[in-house]
Motif scaffolding. Structure first.
Motif, PDB file in Angstrom:
ATOM      1  N   ARG A   2      23.001  26.148  43.789  1.00 24.76           N
ATOM      2  CA  ARG A   2      23.229  25.975  45.222  1.00 24.76           C
ATOM      3  C   ARG A   2      21.912  25.808  45.977  1.00 24.76           C
ATOM      4  O   ARG A   2      21.812  25.014  46.904  1.00 24.76           O
ATOM      5  N   ILE A   3      20.895  26.527  45.540  1.00 27.62           N
ATOM      6  CA  ILE A   3      19.580  26.395  46.181  1.00 27.62           C
ATOM      7  C   ILE A   3      19.038  24.979  45.988  1.00 27.62           C
ATOM      8  O   ILE A   3      18.493  24.375  46.906  1.00 27.62           O
ATOM      9  N   GLY A   4      19.235  24.447  44.774  1.00 26.71           N
ATOM     10  CA  GLY A   4      18.830  23.065  44.520  1.00 26.71           C
ATOM     11  C   GLY A   4      19.534  22.096  45.459  1.00 26.71           C
ATOM     12  O   GLY A   4      18.936  21.172  45.997  1.00 26.71           O
ATOM     13  N   LEU A   5      20.811  22.340  45.687  1.00 30.33           N
ATOM     14  CA  LEU A   5      21.596  21.478  46.579  1.00 30.33           C
ATOM     15  C   LEU A   5      21.097  21.602  48.021  1.00 30.33           C
ATOM     16  O   LEU A   5      21.005  20.611  48.743  1.00 30.33           O
ATOM     17  N   GLN A   6      20.761  22.807  48.425  1.00 29.06           N
ATOM     18  CA  GLN A   6      20.256  23.008  49.791  1.00 29.06           C
ATOM     19  C   GLN A   6      18.913  22.323  49.991  1.00 29.06           C
ATOM     20  O   GLN A   6      18.639  21.762  51.037  1.00 29.06           O
ATOM     21  N   ARG A   7      18.110  22.356  48.944  1.00 25.38           N
ATOM     22  CA  ARG A   7      16.828  21.670  48.993  1.00 25.38           C
ATOM     23  C   ARG A   7      17.024  20.191  49.237  1.00 25.38           C
ATOM     24  O   ARG A   7      16.308  19.572  50.003  1.00 25.38           O
ATOM     25  N   LYS A   8      17.999  19.659  48.539  1.00 23.31           N
ATOM     26  CA  LYS A   8      18.282  18.225  48.674  1.00 23.31           C
ATOM     27  C   LYS A   8      18.713  17.917  50.109  1.00 23.31           C
ATOM     28  O   LYS A   8      18.334  16.919  50.690  1.00 23.31           O
ATOM     29  N   LEU A   9      19.512  18.817  50.686  1.00 24.68           N
ATOM     30  CA  LEU A   9      19.980  18.619  52.060  1.00 24.68           C
ATOM     31  C   LEU A   9      18.854  18.810  53.076  1.00 24.68           C
ATOM     32  O   LEU A   9      19.008  18.480  54.243  1.00 24.68           O
ATOM     33  N   GLY A  10      17.746  19.343  52.593  1.00 21.81           N
ATOM     34  CA  GLY A  10      16.615  19.560  53.487  1.00 21.81           C
ATOM     35  C   GLY A  10      16.751  20.841  54.292  1.00 21.81           C
ATOM     36  O   GLY A  10      15.901  21.174  55.094  1.00 21.81           O
ATOM     37  N   THR A  11      17.836  21.566  54.078  1.00 26.66           N
ATOM     38  CA  THR A  11      17.976  22.865  54.734  1.00 26.66           C
ATOM     39  C   THR A  11      17.328  23.873  53.803  1.00 26.66           C
ATOM     40  O   THR A  11      17.910  24.247  52.809  1.00 26.66           O
ATOM     41  N   THR A  12      16.123  24.261  54.112  1.00 28.59           N
ATOM     42  CA  THR A  12      15.435  25.195  53.226  1.00 28.59           C
ATOM     43  C   THR A  12      16.346  26.397  53.019  1.00 28.59           C
ATOM     44  O   THR A  12      17.065  26.790  53.931  1.00 28.59           O
ATOM     45  N   PHE A  13      16.325  26.932  51.829  1.00 29.42           N
ATOM     46  CA  PHE A  13      17.323  27.933  51.486  1.00 29.42           C
ATOM     47  C   PHE A  13      17.181  29.194  52.320  1.00 29.42           C
ATOM     48  O   PHE A  13      16.133  29.815  52.378  1.00 29.42           O
ATOM     49  N   HIS A  14      18.264  29.533  52.999  1.00 26.30           N
ATOM     50  CA  HIS A  14      18.290  30.754  53.786  1.00 26.30           C
ATOM     51  C   HIS A  14      19.309  31.670  53.142  1.00 26.30           C
ATOM     52  O   HIS A  14      20.484  31.367  53.137  1.00 26.30           O
ATOM     53  N   PHE A  15      18.843  32.766  52.617  1.00 24.18           N
ATOM     54  CA  PHE A  15      19.756  33.656  51.921  1.00 24.18           C
ATOM     55  C   PHE A  15      20.738  34.288  52.904  1.00 24.18           C
ATOM     56  O   PHE A  15      21.773  34.767  52.537  1.00 24.18           O
ATOM     57  N   TRP A  16      20.336  34.259  54.192  1.00 21.57           N
ATOM     58  CA  TRP A  16      21.177  34.897  55.206  1.00 21.57           C
ATOM     59  C   TRP A  16      22.158  33.919  55.849  1.00 21.57           C
ATOM     60  O   TRP A  16      22.841  34.241  56.783  1.00 21.57           O
ATOM     61  N   ARG A  17      22.184  32.692  55.371  1.00 23.92           N
ATOM     62  CA  ARG A  17      23.095  31.705  55.924  1.00 23.92           C
ATOM     63  C   ARG A  17      24.543  32.183  55.897  1.00 23.92           C
ATOM     64  O   ARG A  17      24.900  32.990  55.060  1.00 23.92           O
ATOM     65  N   SER A  18      25.364  31.637  56.749  1.00 22.00           N
ATOM     66  CA  SER A  18      26.752  32.075  56.798  1.00 22.00           C
ATOM     67  C   SER A  18      27.426  31.782  55.465  1.00 22.00           C
ATOM     68  O   SER A  18      27.150  30.772  54.821  1.00 22.00           O
ATOM     69  N   GLY A  19      28.287  32.699  55.079  1.00 17.13           N
ATOM     70  CA  GLY A  19      28.987  32.560  53.816  1.00 17.13           C
ATOM     71  C   GLY A  19      29.708  31.232  53.715  1.00 17.13           C
ATOM     72  O   GLY A  19      29.730  30.611  52.667  1.00 17.13           O
ATOM     73  N   ARG A  20      30.259  30.781  54.809  1.00 18.67           N
ATOM     74  CA  ARG A  20      31.064  29.558  54.772  1.00 18.67           C
ATOM     75  C   ARG A  20      30.219  28.327  54.423  1.00 18.67           C
ATOM     76  O   ARG A  20      30.628  27.481  53.649  1.00 18.67           O
ATOM     77  N   THR A  21      29.011  28.254  54.975  1.00 23.70           N
ATOM     78  CA  THR A  21      28.133  27.123  54.675  1.00 23.70           C
ATOM     79  C   THR A  21      27.858  27.075  53.176  1.00 23.70           C
ATOM     80  O   THR A  21      27.872  26.016  52.550  1.00 23.70           O
ATOM     81  N   LEU A  22      27.611  28.236  52.620  1.00 19.89           N
ATOM     82  CA  LEU A  22      27.322  28.296  51.194  1.00 19.89           C
ATOM     83  C   LEU A  22      28.539  27.933  50.359  1.00 19.89           C
ATOM     84  O   LEU A  22      28.433  27.249  49.349  1.00 19.89           O
ATOM     85  N   GLU A  23      29.721  28.383  50.828  1.00 18.96           N
ATOM     86  CA  GLU A  23      30.964  28.076  50.106  1.00 18.96           C
ATOM     87  C   GLU A  23      31.125  26.575  49.906  1.00 18.96           C
ATOM     88  O   GLU A  23      31.588  26.111  48.864  1.00 18.96           O
ATOM     89  N   GLN A  24      30.740  25.821  50.936  1.00 19.08           N
ATOM     90  CA  GLN A  24      30.908  24.367  50.871  1.00 19.08           C
ATOM     91  C   GLN A  24      30.103  23.755  49.729  1.00 19.08           C
ATOM     92  O   GLN A  24      30.441  22.692  49.229  1.00 19.08           O
ATOM     93  N   LEU A  25      29.044  24.427  49.357  1.00 21.28           N
ATOM     94  CA  LEU A  25      28.202  23.895  48.288  1.00 21.28           C
ATOM     95  C   LEU A  25      28.725  24.288  46.908  1.00 21.28           C
ATOM     96  O   LEU A  25      28.327  23.727  45.901  1.00 21.28           O
ATOM     97  N   ASN A  26      29.633  25.244  46.890  1.00 19.95           N
ATOM     98  CA  ASN A  26      30.097  25.755  45.600  1.00 19.95           C
ATOM     99  C   ASN A  26      30.786  24.700  44.741  1.00 19.95           C
ATOM    100  O   ASN A  26      30.599  24.667  43.529  1.00 19.95           O
ATOM    101  N   GLY A  27      31.571  23.843  45.374  1.00 21.10           N
ATOM    102  CA  GLY A  27      32.299  22.820  44.627  1.00 21.10           C
ATOM    103  C   GLY A  27      31.364  21.921  43.855  1.00 21.10           C
ATOM    104  O   GLY A  27      31.510  21.718  42.649  1.00 21.10           O
ATOM    105  N   ARG A  28      30.350  21.426  44.566  1.00 21.13           N
ATOM    106  CA  ARG A  28      29.382  20.530  43.936  1.00 21.13           C
ATOM    107  C   ARG A  28      28.562  21.283  42.872  1.00 21.13           C
ATOM    108  O   ARG A  28      28.268  20.754  41.799  1.00 21.13           O
ATOM    109  N   ALA A  29      28.221  22.535  43.182  1.00 23.30           N
ATOM    110  CA  ALA A  29      27.445  23.339  42.232  1.00 23.30           C
ATOM    111  C   ALA A  29      28.228  23.532  40.937  1.00 23.30           C
ATOM    112  O   ALA A  29      27.680  23.432  39.836  1.00 23.30           O
ATOM    113  N   MET A  30      29.533  23.785  41.076  1.00 25.89           N
ATOM    114  CA  MET A  30      30.359  23.966  39.874  1.00 25.89           C
ATOM    115  C   MET A  30      30.436  22.669  39.063  1.00 25.89           C
ATOM    116  O   MET A  30      30.429  22.705  37.828  1.00 25.89           O
ATOM    117  N   GLU A  31      30.506  21.537  39.750  1.00 22.85           N
ATOM    118  CA  GLU A  31      30.505  20.246  39.035  1.00 22.85           C
ATOM    119  C   GLU A  31      29.240  20.084  38.203  1.00 22.85           C
ATOM    120  O   GLU A  31      29.281  19.653  37.049  1.00 22.85           O
TER     121      GLU A  31
END
Ligand SMILES: Nc1ncnc2c1ncn2[C@@H]1O[C@H](COP(=O)(O)OP(=O)(O)O)[C@@H](O)[C@H]1O
Ligand SMILES: [Mg+2]
Length: 253
Positions: A102-131
């Motif tokens: 997920r951190i790799g995906l956030q890097r790609k999005l240019g949103t530097t990884f924020h561990f405190w980001r809302s759970g929902r934002t992170l959830e959206q990345l889970n699908g792609r991360a699982m792929e």
């Protein structure tokens, strides 16, 4: 567009008068798995450091997709799609496998990884991360702490975090180093699989791996290119065979 995704012209790096990379002309064809081989100290890692701009060349040029990138910064190179695995994509041992991707995906999005980001934002990345995890055969390890993974699997994870950045070209420095037979086989197959639609430049000592998956090979010796071509040709080159005498059991051993 040129067939060559990456080219170097007379690439040279000197360290206080010692020439580690000497007038290297490298041509990496788009879509290929290209190996950089050579005895220890030949200048392979220095070459990688020049390509990813961790080192500034003393002279020479680097072209990516025909564009002169010699003066670019490491972050610009990464944004252009040249990603070096096992370094830029180093994984965080105390996060889970899924979190690392997920951190790799956030890097790609240019949103530097924020561990405190809302759970929902992170959830959206889970699908792609699982792929991506499925692609490297790690889906069943998603919730495992990275530190608890076997070594070979960790390397597969590093490949997944690299893929998350959607590289057009991947640079792998000794991807099978320190691995047992089974892991070597698994990671080799994985590299072959993820090479589809991309270009890979890899430093590799294991000649079974090189002969098995690499389209072309450049042999470095004392900083200079000694030979270049397909494995069958390069491995029969008398100069290459001699260069390997004494340092390794010979090419193809
Ligand atoms: N930062 C540095 N300062 C001085 N010499 C270096 C530096 N980095 C590498 N070298 C030298 O350059 C040569 C090539 O090293 P390297 O690129 O690591 O070789 P390889 O990866 O092929 O084993 C070696 O002789 C090494 O000692
Ligand atoms: Mg090295």
């Amino acid at each position: 567009m040129s067939d060559f995704i990456l080219e170097t012209k007379s690439l040279t790096k000197e360290f206080k008068g010692f020439t580690a990379v000497a007038n290297v002309d490298l041509q990496v064809q788009r879509g290929h798995i290209h190996a950089l081989i050579g005895p220890n100290g030949a200048g392979k890692t220095t070459c990688f450091n020049l390509l990813t701009k961790f080192l500034v060349p003393t002279s020479g040029q680097i072209l990516f997709n025909g564009k002169d990138i010699t003066s670019f910064k490491p972050a610009q190179i990464a944004r252009m799609g040249v990603i070096r695995s096992f370094q830029i994509s180093a994984v965080f041992p105390h996060l889970t496998v899924l979190e690392n991707v997920r951190i790799g995906l956030q890097r790609k999005l240019g949103t530097t990884f924020h561990f405190w980001r809302s759970g929902r934002t992170l959830e959206q990345l889970n699908g792609r991360a699982m792929e991506l995890l499925a692609e490297v055969d790690l889906a069943s390890f998603a919730d495992t702490l990275t530190v608890d993974m076997p070594y070979g699997r960790k390397r597969a994870l590093e490949i997944a975090t690299t893929l998350a950045m959607e590289p057009e070209m991947m640079l792998l420095d000794e991807p099978t180093q320190g691995m047992g037979h089974e892991d070597v086989h698994r990671v080799t197959e994985l590299i072959k699989k993820v090479s589809s639609g991309r270009t890979i430049l890899m430093v590799e000592h294991n000649m079974n791996v090189v002969s098995g998956i690499c389209d072309r090979i450049s042999v470095l010796q004392r900083g200079a290119v000694l030979a270049e071509g397909p494995y069958e040709e390069v491995s029969k080159n008398p100069q290459v065979m001699e260069a390997y005498m004494g340092t390794e059991a010979g090419v193809g051993a």
